[in-house]
Design a protein around this motif. Structure first.
Motif, PDB file in Angstrom:
ATOM      1  N   ALA A 185     -12.948   9.430   1.991  1.00 31.68           N
ATOM      2  CA  ALA A 185     -14.398   9.866   2.211  1.00 31.68           C
ATOM      3  C   ALA A 185     -14.652  11.038   2.767  1.00 31.68           C
ATOM      4  O   ALA A 185     -15.789  11.860   2.286  1.00 31.68           O
ATOM      5  CB  ALA A 185     -15.141   8.675   2.780  1.00 31.68           C
ATOM      6  N   SER A 214     -10.243   4.516  -6.421  1.00 28.68           N
ATOM      7  CA  SER A 214     -11.170   4.129  -7.186  1.00 28.68           C
ATOM      8  C   SER A 214     -12.619   4.844  -6.484  1.00 28.68           C
ATOM      9  O   SER A 214     -13.642   5.351  -7.246  1.00 28.68           O
ATOM     10  CB  SER A 214     -11.491   2.750  -7.466  1.00 28.68           C
ATOM     11  OG  SER A 214     -10.475   2.244  -8.142  1.00 28.68           O
ATOM     12  N   ASP A 215     -12.769   4.828  -5.244  1.00 30.05           N
ATOM     13  CA  ASP A 215     -13.994   4.992  -4.494  1.00 30.05           C
ATOM     14  C   ASP A 215     -14.319   6.549  -4.749  1.00 30.05           C
ATOM     15  O   ASP A 215     -15.598   6.989  -4.705  1.00 30.05           O
ATOM     16  CB  ASP A 215     -13.785   4.826  -3.073  1.00 30.05           C
ATOM     17  CG  ASP A 215     -14.122   3.127  -2.813  1.00 30.05           C
ATOM     18  OD1 ASP A 215     -14.369   2.434  -3.990  1.00 30.05           O
ATOM     19  OD2 ASP A 215     -13.919   2.694  -1.694  1.00 30.05           O
ATOM     20  N   HIS A 216     -13.534   7.396  -4.794  1.00 31.10           N
ATOM     21  CA  HIS A 216     -13.752   8.844  -4.833  1.00 31.10           C
ATOM     22  C   HIS A 216     -12.885   9.578  -5.778  1.00 31.10           C
ATOM     23  O   HIS A 216     -11.890  10.337  -5.452  1.00 31.10           O
ATOM     24  CB  HIS A 216     -13.426   9.420  -3.191  1.00 31.10           C
ATOM     25  CG  HIS A 216     -14.004   8.832  -2.379  1.00 31.10           C
ATOM     26  ND1 HIS A 216     -15.300   9.371  -1.956  1.00 31.10           N
ATOM     27  CD2 HIS A 216     -13.803   7.991  -1.240  1.00 31.10           C
ATOM     28  CE1 HIS A 216     -15.757   8.273  -0.652  1.00 31.10           C
ATOM     29  NE2 HIS A 216     -14.751   7.655  -0.645  1.00 31.10           N
ATOM     30  N   ASP A 234     -13.097   6.470   5.868  1.00 32.31           N
ATOM     31  CA  ASP A 234     -12.787   5.162   5.110  1.00 32.31           C
ATOM     32  C   ASP A 234     -12.055   5.716   3.726  1.00 32.31           C
ATOM     33  O   ASP A 234     -12.843   6.203   2.770  1.00 32.31           O
ATOM     34  CB  ASP A 234     -13.958   4.533   4.808  1.00 32.31           C
ATOM     35  CG  ASP A 234     -13.766   3.131   4.014  1.00 32.31           C
ATOM     36  OD1 ASP A 234     -12.786   2.732   3.395  1.00 32.31           O
ATOM     37  OD2 ASP A 234     -14.594   2.490   3.742  1.00 32.31           O
ATOM     38  N   GLY A 235     -10.893   5.650   3.657  1.00 32.73           N
ATOM     39  CA  GLY A 235      -9.987   6.173   2.583  1.00 32.73           C
ATOM     40  C   GLY A 235     -10.161   7.613   2.509  1.00 32.73           C
ATOM     41  O   GLY A 235      -9.891   8.434   3.502  1.00 32.73           O
ATOM     42  N   THR A 260      -9.553  12.420  -5.694  1.00 32.36           N
ATOM     43  CA  THR A 260      -8.480  11.863  -6.254  1.00 32.36           C
ATOM     44  C   THR A 260      -8.060  12.602  -7.419  1.00 32.36           C
ATOM     45  O   THR A 260      -6.582  12.881  -7.276  1.00 32.36           O
ATOM     46  CB  THR A 260      -8.455  10.368  -6.774  1.00 32.36           C
ATOM     47  OG1 THR A 260      -9.068   9.573  -5.712  1.00 32.36           O
ATOM     48  CG2 THR A 260      -7.233   9.665  -6.961  1.00 32.36           C
ATOM     49  N   LYS A 304      -8.602   0.533  -4.311  1.00 35.64           N
ATOM     50  CA  LYS A 304      -9.988   0.656  -3.720  1.00 35.64           C
ATOM     51  C   LYS A 304     -10.193   2.248  -3.400  1.00 35.64           C
ATOM     52  O   LYS A 304     -11.081   3.077  -3.766  1.00 35.64           O
ATOM     53  CB  LYS A 304     -10.398  -0.219  -2.997  1.00 35.64           C
ATOM     54  CG  LYS A 304     -11.756   0.047  -2.223  1.00 35.64           C
ATOM     55  CD  LYS A 304     -12.340  -1.005  -1.083  1.00 35.64           C
ATOM     56  CE  LYS A 304     -13.823  -0.716  -0.541  1.00 35.64           C
ATOM     57  NZ  LYS A 304     -14.323   0.537  -0.501  1.00 35.64           N
ATOM     58  N   ILE A 305      -9.326   2.692  -2.543  1.00 34.47           N
ATOM     59  CA  ILE A 305      -9.318   4.191  -2.236  1.00 34.47           C
ATOM     60  C   ILE A 305      -9.158   5.134  -3.255  1.00 34.47           C
ATOM     61  O   ILE A 305      -9.959   6.138  -3.410  1.00 34.47           O
ATOM     62  CB  ILE A 305      -7.991   4.331  -1.378  1.00 34.47           C
ATOM     63  CG1 ILE A 305      -8.075   3.533   0.070  1.00 34.47           C
ATOM     64  CG2 ILE A 305      -7.786   5.739  -0.938  1.00 34.47           C
ATOM     65  CD1 ILE A 305      -6.938   3.608   0.922  1.00 34.47           C
TER      66      ILE A 305
END
Length: 244
Positions: free
Chosen positions: A84, A109-111, A81-82, A115, A106-107
């Motif tokens: 992850a 921001s999530d990690h 998921d992105g 990034t 979202k991708i």
């Protein structure tokens, strides 16, 4: 002799690949058929590719493409998921092409540790483009170069689509003005002629919509009219700058 993927690579992905600098290991998020990963390896723009998708089907298609074009040894395939399933420092570039702008945000921001460990990224949002550009500048990145292409749908110009895209790098820069957040920087644009055509198309869409609300006196219609008129002014500003 190794088969090449050039003849079947969609125009929007070829343009994306042309914006991508050489990288050691790149993540192709939402890899679908894996064509972009294969092309980058064949063009020696990446040493390794990590093909990633949240669903198994696209990963199987990407594996088939890698096998067909002889690059399996240079690719990893991850159900993810992105970002992850990518560790910070494991890759130096990531690609988000052909997906919605909110998903791209979202991708990223999530990690954040993964990034921010990257040296760059190629973003090709299909919606919410202003929000994506704003997010880039708000989170310590900037846009280094842009491009836009028009890809016909099955050879039919009437049903084709414009695809804006941009190369981003770490490093804070001043937030661009509103029209640049929507349509990009003319200085950084590789294809100003295509951008001009896109702007004229967008102008036509808004002028047609404006005609439909002009005769209505409802509050909602007035708000819609104000918004459309502001968007038309914004497009005119960019077009005038293009003609200078």
């Amino acid at each position: 002799m190794q088969k090449t993927i050039d003849t079947i690579l969609p125009k929007r992905l070829k343009a994306a690949a042309d914006l991508i600098p050489y990288c050691d290991t790149a993540c192709d998020i939402g890899c679908d058929h894996g064509y972009l990963s294969v092309y980058l390896l064949q063009q020696e723009k990446a040493r390794r590719m990590i093909a990633m998708d949240v669903n198994r089907g696209p990963l199987e298609r990407a594996k088939s493409s890698a096998l067909l074009f002889g690059v399996t040894a240079q690719m990893d395939f991850r159900l993810s998921d992105g970002l992850a399933q990518v560790l910070p420092g494991e890759a130096d570039f990531f690609i988000c092409a052909g997906m919605g702008g909110k998903l791209i945000i979202k991708i990223m921001s999530d990690h954040p540790l993964t990034t921010t460990s990257m040296k760059g990224a190629l973003l090709q949002p299909q919606s919410d483009i202003r929000a994506v550009r704003r997010f880039v500048y708000e989170t310590g990145w900037h846009i280094e170069q842009e491009d836009i292409v028009f890809e016909e749908d099955g050879g039919e110009k009437e049903t084709g689509k414009y695809y804006p895209m941009f190369l981003i790098r770490p490093g804070k820069e001043t937030m661009p003005p509103g029209e640049e957040l929507q349509y990009g920087s003319l200085v950084k644009q590789k294809s100003p002629g295509v951008l001009r055509d896109f702007l004229r198309y967008q102008m036509g869409v808004r002028q047609k919509a404006l005609q439909q609300v002009l005769n209505s006196e409802t509050q909602r219609a007035q708000e819609r009219q104000d918004k459309l008129e502001e968007e038309i002014r914004e497009i005119n500003t960019v077009l005038e700058n293009l003609m200078r």
